[in-house]
Design an enzyme around this catalytic site. Structure first.
Site, PDB file in Angstrom:
ATOM      1  N   ASP A 161     -26.445  -5.722 -12.829  1.00 58.62           N
ATOM      2  CA  ASP A 161     -25.938  -7.055 -12.480  1.00 58.62           C
ATOM      3  C   ASP A 161     -25.594  -7.053 -10.995  1.00 58.62           C
ATOM      4  OD1 ASP A 161     -26.029  -7.114 -15.298  1.00 58.62           O
ATOM      5  OD2 ASP A 161     -24.267  -8.417 -15.429  1.00 58.62           O
ATOM      6  N   LYS A 224     -27.118 -15.423 -13.449  1.00 58.49           N
ATOM      7  CA  LYS A 224     -25.780 -15.305 -14.056  1.00 58.49           C
ATOM      8  C   LYS A 224     -24.812 -16.113 -13.215  1.00 58.49           C
ATOM      9  CE  LYS A 224     -22.343 -11.563 -14.740  1.00 58.49           C
ATOM     10  NZ  LYS A 224     -22.124 -10.094 -14.822  1.00 58.49           N
ATOM     11  N   LYS A 260     -27.079 -16.026 -18.082  1.00 63.36           N
ATOM     12  CA  LYS A 260     -25.834 -15.353 -18.487  1.00 63.36           C
ATOM     13  C   LYS A 260     -24.623 -16.075 -17.888  1.00 63.36           C
ATOM     14  CE  LYS A 260     -23.339 -10.911 -18.186  1.00 63.36           C
ATOM     15  NZ  LYS A 260     -23.397  -9.481 -17.802  1.00 63.36           N
TER      16      LYS A 260
HETATM   17  O1  LIG Z   1     -19.370 -10.464 -16.335  1.00 61.68           O
HETATM   18  C1  LIG Z   1     -18.340 -10.488 -16.968  1.00 61.68           C
HETATM   19  C2  LIG Z   1     -17.029 -10.934 -16.501  1.00 61.68           C
HETATM   20  O2  LIG Z   1     -16.516 -10.090 -15.524  1.00 61.68           O
HETATM   21  C3  LIG Z   1     -16.071 -11.049 -17.643  1.00 61.68           C
HETATM   22  O3  LIG Z   1     -15.091 -11.974 -17.334  1.00 61.68           O
HETATM   23  P1  LIG Z   1     -13.849 -12.207 -18.341  1.00 61.68           P
HETATM   24  O4  LIG Z   1     -12.985 -10.996 -18.200  1.00 61.68           O
HETATM   25  O5  LIG Z   1     -13.208 -13.457 -17.822  1.00 61.68           O
HETATM   26  O6  LIG Z   1     -14.395 -12.340 -19.730  1.00 61.68           O
END
Ligand SMILES: O=C[C@H](O)COP(=O)(O)O
Length: 324
Positions: A161, A224, A260
Protein backbone atom coordinates in the site's frame (compact mmCIF):
# COMPACT_ATOMS: atom_id res chain seq x y z
CA UNK A 1 -17.07 -19.04 0.27
CA UNK A 2 -14.15 -21.24 -0.91
CA UNK A 3 -14.38 -19.59 -4.31
CA UNK A 4 -13.95 -16.19 -2.69
CA UNK A 5 -10.55 -17.16 -1.34
CA UNK A 6 -9.50 -18.68 -4.66
CA UNK A 7 -10.25 -15.46 -6.53
CA UNK A 8 -8.33 -13.14 -4.24
CA UNK A 9 -5.69 -12.34 -6.88
CA UNK A 10 -7.03 -14.18 -9.91
CA UNK A 11 -7.93 -11.15 -12.06
CA UNK A 12 -5.80 -10.06 -14.98
CA UNK A 13 -3.69 -7.19 -13.61
CA UNK A 14 -3.96 -3.61 -14.74
CA UNK A 15 -0.94 -3.08 -16.99
CA UNK A 16 -1.43 0.69 -17.07
CA UNK A 17 -1.48 2.89 -20.18
CA UNK A 18 0.49 5.87 -21.48
CA UNK A 19 -0.43 9.09 -19.66
CA UNK A 20 -3.41 10.71 -21.41
CA UNK A 21 -3.57 14.27 -20.10
CA UNK A 22 -6.68 15.09 -22.11
CA UNK A 23 -8.64 12.44 -20.13
CA UNK A 24 -7.41 14.04 -16.91
CA UNK A 25 -8.30 17.57 -18.00
CA UNK A 26 -11.80 16.70 -19.21
CA UNK A 27 -12.83 15.75 -15.62
CA UNK A 28 -16.09 17.38 -14.49
CA UNK A 29 -17.47 16.65 -11.03
CA UNK A 30 -20.60 18.23 -9.55
CA UNK A 31 -19.90 18.29 -5.79
CA UNK A 32 -23.51 18.80 -4.66
CA UNK A 33 -24.91 16.09 -6.95
CA UNK A 34 -22.17 13.76 -5.68
CA UNK A 35 -23.06 14.53 -2.05
CA UNK A 36 -26.79 13.96 -2.75
CA UNK A 37 -26.16 10.61 -4.44
CA UNK A 38 -23.84 9.48 -1.61
CA UNK A 39 -26.47 10.44 0.99
CA UNK A 40 -29.08 8.16 -0.60
CA UNK A 41 -26.83 5.11 -0.31
CA UNK A 42 -27.28 4.81 3.44
CA UNK A 43 -30.99 5.68 3.50
CA UNK A 44 -32.95 4.71 0.38
CA UNK A 45 -30.93 1.55 -0.27
CA UNK A 46 -30.60 -1.34 2.11
CA UNK A 47 -29.75 -5.02 2.18
CA UNK A 48 -32.71 -7.24 3.13
CA UNK A 49 -32.40 -8.53 6.66
CA UNK A 50 -32.22 -12.20 5.62
CA UNK A 51 -29.23 -11.41 3.37
CA UNK A 52 -27.28 -9.23 5.79
CA UNK A 53 -25.31 -12.05 7.45
CA UNK A 54 -24.13 -13.27 4.03
CA UNK A 55 -23.11 -9.74 3.01
CA UNK A 56 -21.23 -9.25 6.28
CA UNK A 57 -19.37 -12.54 5.89
CA UNK A 58 -18.43 -11.34 2.43
CA UNK A 59 -17.28 -8.02 3.95
CA UNK A 60 -14.92 -9.94 6.24
CA UNK A 61 -13.31 -11.69 3.27
CA UNK A 62 -12.77 -8.21 1.80
CA UNK A 63 -11.22 -6.70 4.93
CA UNK A 64 -7.55 -5.82 5.20
CA UNK A 65 -7.28 -6.37 8.94
CA UNK A 66 -4.97 -3.54 9.91
CA UNK A 67 -2.73 -2.39 12.68
CA UNK A 68 -0.58 0.67 12.02
CA UNK A 69 0.45 2.04 15.37
CA UNK A 70 3.71 3.17 16.89
CA UNK A 71 3.29 0.64 19.66
CA UNK A 72 2.74 -2.41 17.42
CA UNK A 73 4.73 -5.35 18.77
CA UNK A 74 5.43 -8.88 17.48
CA UNK A 75 2.84 -10.08 20.01
CA UNK A 76 -0.08 -7.90 18.97
CA UNK A 77 0.63 -8.43 15.27
CA UNK A 78 0.72 -12.20 15.77
CA UNK A 79 -2.63 -12.02 17.56
CA UNK A 80 -4.07 -9.93 14.74
CA UNK A 81 -2.74 -12.40 12.16
CA UNK A 82 -4.35 -15.28 14.07
CA UNK A 83 -7.62 -13.36 13.94
CA UNK A 84 -7.20 -12.90 10.16
CA UNK A 85 -7.00 -16.70 9.80
CA UNK A 86 -10.10 -17.26 11.97
CA UNK A 87 -12.05 -14.03 11.93
CA UNK A 88 -15.37 -15.38 13.24
CA UNK A 89 -15.96 -17.65 16.24
CA UNK A 90 -16.67 -21.21 15.16
CA UNK A 91 -19.92 -21.43 17.15
CA UNK A 92 -21.26 -18.36 15.32
CA UNK A 93 -20.27 -19.79 11.93
CA UNK A 94 -21.86 -23.12 12.84
CA UNK A 95 -25.10 -21.41 13.87
CA UNK A 96 -25.16 -19.56 10.54
CA UNK A 97 -24.61 -22.81 8.63
CA UNK A 98 -21.17 -21.61 7.50
CA UNK A 99 -19.05 -23.85 9.72
CA UNK A 100 -17.06 -25.30 6.80
CA UNK A 101 -16.71 -22.10 4.79
CA UNK A 102 -13.00 -21.51 5.58
CA UNK A 103 -13.41 -17.75 5.88
CA UNK A 104 -10.36 -15.54 6.31
CA UNK A 105 -9.89 -11.80 5.99
CA UNK A 106 -8.66 -10.36 2.66
CA UNK A 107 -5.21 -9.57 4.09
CA UNK A 108 -3.36 -8.47 7.19
CA UNK A 109 -1.96 -4.94 6.82
CA UNK A 110 1.07 -3.86 8.83
CA UNK A 111 4.22 -1.71 8.81
CA UNK A 112 7.35 -3.14 7.21
CA UNK A 113 8.95 -4.09 10.52
CA UNK A 114 6.04 -6.39 11.39
CA UNK A 115 5.80 -8.33 8.06
CA UNK A 116 7.76 -11.26 9.45
CA UNK A 117 5.53 -11.53 12.52
CA UNK A 118 2.38 -11.61 10.41
CA UNK A 119 3.84 -14.13 7.96
CA UNK A 120 4.90 -16.42 10.79
CA UNK A 121 1.21 -16.91 11.61
CA UNK A 122 -0.64 -16.70 8.29
CA UNK A 123 1.95 -18.37 6.02
CA UNK A 124 0.49 -18.42 2.54
CA UNK A 125 -3.13 -18.62 3.73
CA UNK A 126 -3.72 -14.86 3.96
CA UNK A 127 -1.76 -12.19 2.06
CA UNK A 128 0.38 -9.83 4.10
CA UNK A 129 0.14 -6.21 2.99
CA UNK A 130 2.75 -3.63 3.99
CA UNK A 131 2.23 0.11 3.96
CA UNK A 132 5.14 1.80 2.26
CA UNK A 133 6.79 4.88 0.68
CA UNK A 134 7.04 6.88 3.89
CA UNK A 135 3.48 6.08 5.01
CA UNK A 136 1.46 8.06 5.97
CA UNK A 137 2.84 11.43 4.78
CA UNK A 138 5.04 10.25 1.90
CA UNK A 139 7.63 12.90 2.69
CA UNK A 140 10.75 10.74 3.06
CA UNK A 141 13.48 10.92 0.38
CA UNK A 142 12.19 9.62 -2.95
CA UNK A 143 14.86 6.96 -3.51
CA UNK A 144 14.31 5.71 0.02
CA UNK A 145 10.58 5.33 -0.70
CA UNK A 146 11.31 3.15 -3.72
CA UNK A 147 13.79 1.05 -1.72
CA UNK A 148 11.22 0.63 1.05
CA UNK A 149 8.88 -1.09 -1.42
CA UNK A 150 11.63 -3.45 -2.55
CA UNK A 151 12.54 -4.30 1.04
CA UNK A 152 8.92 -5.14 1.92
CA UNK A 153 8.53 -7.33 -1.17
CA UNK A 154 11.79 -9.10 -0.28
CA UNK A 155 10.47 -9.63 3.27
CA UNK A 156 7.44 -11.46 1.86
CA UNK A 157 4.68 -8.85 1.53
CA UNK A 158 2.50 -9.77 -1.44
CA UNK A 159 0.56 -6.51 -1.35
CA UNK A 160 2.05 -3.04 -1.02
CA UNK A 161 0.00 0.00 0.00
CA UNK A 162 1.90 3.05 -1.27
CA UNK A 163 1.14 6.71 -0.57
CA UNK A 164 1.37 9.26 -3.37
CA UNK A 165 3.03 12.68 -3.16
CA UNK A 166 0.07 14.96 -2.47
CA UNK A 167 2.24 17.83 -3.71
CA UNK A 168 1.96 16.58 -7.31
CA UNK A 169 -1.84 16.68 -7.15
CA UNK A 170 -2.02 20.04 -5.40
CA UNK A 171 0.29 21.60 -8.01
CA UNK A 172 -1.40 19.81 -10.93
CA UNK A 173 1.87 18.10 -11.88
CA UNK A 174 0.23 14.99 -13.37
CA UNK A 175 3.37 13.87 -15.19
CA UNK A 176 5.32 13.79 -11.93
CA UNK A 177 2.52 11.80 -10.27
CA UNK A 178 2.35 9.38 -13.20
CA UNK A 179 6.13 8.84 -13.22
CA UNK A 180 6.24 8.31 -9.46
CA UNK A 181 3.45 5.73 -9.46
CA UNK A 182 4.93 3.93 -12.51
CA UNK A 183 8.25 3.59 -10.69
CA UNK A 184 6.53 2.37 -7.54
CA UNK A 185 4.60 -0.21 -9.52
CA UNK A 186 7.88 -1.41 -11.08
CA UNK A 187 9.39 -1.72 -7.61
CA UNK A 188 6.41 -3.85 -6.51
CA UNK A 189 7.13 -6.51 -9.13
CA UNK A 190 4.61 -9.32 -8.64
CA UNK A 191 3.21 -7.80 -5.45
CA UNK A 192 -0.12 -6.05 -5.95
CA UNK A 193 0.00 -2.30 -5.47
CA UNK A 194 -2.70 -0.30 -3.70
CA UNK A 195 -2.28 3.41 -4.31
CA UNK A 196 -3.38 5.59 -1.41
CA UNK A 197 -4.56 9.01 -2.57
CA UNK A 198 -5.10 10.51 0.92
CA UNK A 199 -8.22 12.21 -0.45
CA UNK A 200 -8.67 14.36 2.66
CA UNK A 201 -5.50 16.23 1.67
CA UNK A 202 -6.10 16.70 -2.08
CA UNK A 203 -8.21 19.88 -2.08
CA UNK A 204 -11.29 20.03 -4.35
CA UNK A 205 -13.10 16.78 -5.07
CA UNK A 206 -12.27 16.87 -8.81
CA UNK A 207 -8.62 16.44 -7.83
CA UNK A 208 -9.63 13.04 -6.41
CA UNK A 209 -10.98 12.02 -9.81
CA UNK A 210 -7.93 13.34 -11.68
CA UNK A 211 -5.49 11.64 -9.30
CA UNK A 212 -7.45 8.37 -9.57
CA UNK A 213 -7.17 8.46 -13.36
CA UNK A 214 -3.43 9.18 -13.31
CA UNK A 215 -2.75 6.39 -10.78
CA UNK A 216 -4.73 3.87 -12.84
CA UNK A 217 -2.90 4.86 -16.03
CA UNK A 218 0.35 4.35 -14.09
CA UNK A 219 -0.65 0.76 -13.29
CA UNK A 220 -2.27 0.79 -9.82
CA UNK A 221 -3.95 -2.54 -9.02
CA UNK A 222 -6.16 -0.76 -6.49
CA UNK A 223 -6.90 2.85 -5.68
CA UNK A 224 -7.38 3.50 -1.97
CA UNK A 225 -8.95 6.53 -0.32
CA UNK A 226 -6.89 7.22 2.79
CA UNK A 227 -4.20 6.20 5.21
CA UNK A 228 -6.53 6.39 8.21
CA UNK A 229 -4.26 9.16 9.55
CA UNK A 230 -5.74 12.17 7.69
CA UNK A 231 -8.28 14.36 9.48
CA UNK A 232 -10.88 13.28 6.89
CA UNK A 233 -10.58 9.66 5.75
CA UNK A 234 -12.94 7.42 3.71
CA UNK A 235 -16.27 9.04 2.80
CA UNK A 236 -19.00 7.81 0.48
CA UNK A 237 -18.64 11.00 -1.63
CA UNK A 238 -14.98 10.45 -2.50
CA UNK A 239 -15.69 6.74 -2.94
CA UNK A 240 -18.38 7.57 -5.48
CA UNK A 241 -15.97 9.77 -7.43
CA UNK A 242 -13.25 7.11 -7.34
CA UNK A 243 -15.56 4.25 -8.37
CA UNK A 244 -16.80 6.31 -11.32
CA UNK A 245 -13.19 6.89 -12.37
CA UNK A 246 -12.68 3.10 -12.16
CA UNK A 247 -15.75 2.59 -14.36
CA UNK A 248 -14.48 5.12 -16.94
CA UNK A 249 -11.09 3.42 -16.96
CA UNK A 250 -12.73 0.02 -17.50
CA UNK A 251 -14.71 1.41 -20.44
CA UNK A 252 -11.56 2.92 -21.99
CA UNK A 253 -9.13 0.06 -21.41
CA UNK A 254 -11.13 -3.08 -20.52
CA UNK A 255 -9.00 -3.35 -17.34
CA UNK A 256 -10.47 -3.69 -13.86
CA UNK A 257 -8.92 -1.71 -11.02
CA UNK A 258 -9.81 -2.49 -7.41
CA UNK A 259 -11.07 -0.08 -4.77
CA UNK A 260 -10.19 0.19 -1.08
CA UNK A 261 -11.93 2.64 1.23
CA UNK A 262 -9.92 3.00 4.45
CA UNK A 263 -9.99 4.96 7.65
CA UNK A 264 -12.90 5.40 10.03
CA UNK A 265 -14.96 2.41 8.81
CA UNK A 266 -15.94 0.84 12.09
CA UNK A 267 -19.54 -0.43 11.88
CA UNK A 268 -21.32 -3.21 10.04
CA UNK A 269 -23.84 -0.62 8.82
CA UNK A 270 -21.04 1.43 7.21
CA UNK A 271 -19.66 -1.72 5.59
CA UNK A 272 -23.07 -2.49 4.05
CA UNK A 273 -23.30 1.07 2.69
CA UNK A 274 -19.98 0.65 0.91
CA UNK A 275 -20.98 -2.74 -0.44
CA UNK A 276 -24.21 -1.21 -1.83
CA UNK A 277 -22.11 1.52 -3.46
CA UNK A 278 -19.84 -1.07 -5.10
CA UNK A 279 -22.74 -3.18 -6.35
CA UNK A 280 -24.62 -0.20 -7.76
CA UNK A 281 -21.70 1.63 -9.35
CA UNK A 282 -19.46 -1.22 -10.49
CA UNK A 283 -21.38 -4.50 -10.17
CA UNK A 284 -20.92 -7.80 -8.38
CA UNK A 285 -17.27 -8.29 -9.41
CA UNK A 286 -16.40 -5.45 -7.01
CA UNK A 287 -17.87 -7.30 -4.04
CA UNK A 288 -15.01 -9.78 -4.14
CA UNK A 289 -11.60 -9.48 -2.47
CA UNK A 290 -9.66 -9.39 -5.73
CA UNK A 291 -11.33 -6.04 -6.51
CA UNK A 292 -12.58 -4.69 -3.21
CA UNK A 293 -11.09 -4.29 0.27
CA UNK A 294 -11.93 -2.39 3.40
CA UNK A 295 -8.92 -0.94 5.22
CA UNK A 296 -9.99 -1.16 8.82
CA UNK A 297 -8.57 -1.79 12.28
CA UNK A 298 -11.80 -2.27 14.24
CA UNK A 299 -14.59 -3.06 11.75
CA UNK A 300 -14.33 -6.79 12.35
CA UNK A 301 -15.41 -6.49 15.99
CA UNK A 302 -18.73 -4.88 15.08
CA UNK A 303 -19.35 -7.29 12.20
CA UNK A 304 -18.74 -10.27 14.47
CA UNK A 305 -21.13 -8.78 17.01
CA UNK A 306 -23.82 -8.43 14.36
CA UNK A 307 -23.23 -11.99 13.17
CA UNK A 308 -23.53 -13.20 16.75
CA UNK A 309 -26.88 -11.39 16.91
CA UNK A 310 -28.11 -13.12 13.74
CA UNK A 311 -26.96 -16.45 15.17
CA UNK A 312 -28.27 -16.13 18.74
CA UNK A 313 -30.92 -13.40 18.64
CA UNK A 314 -29.10 -11.17 21.13
CA UNK A 315 -26.05 -8.89 21.12
CA UNK A 316 -22.81 -9.93 22.79
CA UNK A 317 -20.72 -7.21 24.46
CA UNK A 318 -17.79 -6.17 22.25
CA UNK A 319 -15.34 -7.51 24.85
CA UNK A 320 -16.75 -11.01 24.29
CA UNK A 321 -15.39 -10.88 20.73
CA UNK A 322 -11.72 -11.85 20.67
CA UNK A 323 -10.68 -8.52 19.03
CA UNK A 324 -12.86 -6.42 21.34
O1 LIG B 1 -5.72 1.34 5.93
C1 LIG B 1 -6.24 1.25 7.01
C2 LIG B 1 -6.42 2.31 8.00
O2 LIG B 1 -5.21 2.75 8.52
C3 LIG B 1 -7.33 1.86 9.10
O3 LIG B 1 -7.95 2.95 9.67
P1 LIG B 1 -8.89 2.77 10.97
O4 LIG B 1 -7.95 2.50 12.11
O5 LIG B 1 -9.59 4.08 11.09
O6 LIG B 1 -9.80 1.61 10.73
Amino acid sequence: METIQATRHAEKRNTGTPLDLSWVEETHINPSATARRAATLGTRRSVKKEWQAAWLLRAITCTDLTTLAGDDTPGNVRRLAAKALNPVRQDILDALGMGDADITTGAVCVYHERIEDALAIVGDKVPVAAVSTGFPAGQSPYKQRIEEIKSSVAAGASEIDIVISREHVLTGNWEALYNEVCEMRMACGDAHMKTILATGELGPIWNVSKASKVCMMAGADFIKTSTGKESVNATLEVSLVMTRAIRDYLERTDMKVGFKPAGGIRSAKQALNWQILMKEELGNDWLMPNLFRFGASSLLTDIERQLSHYATGHYAAAHHMPMG
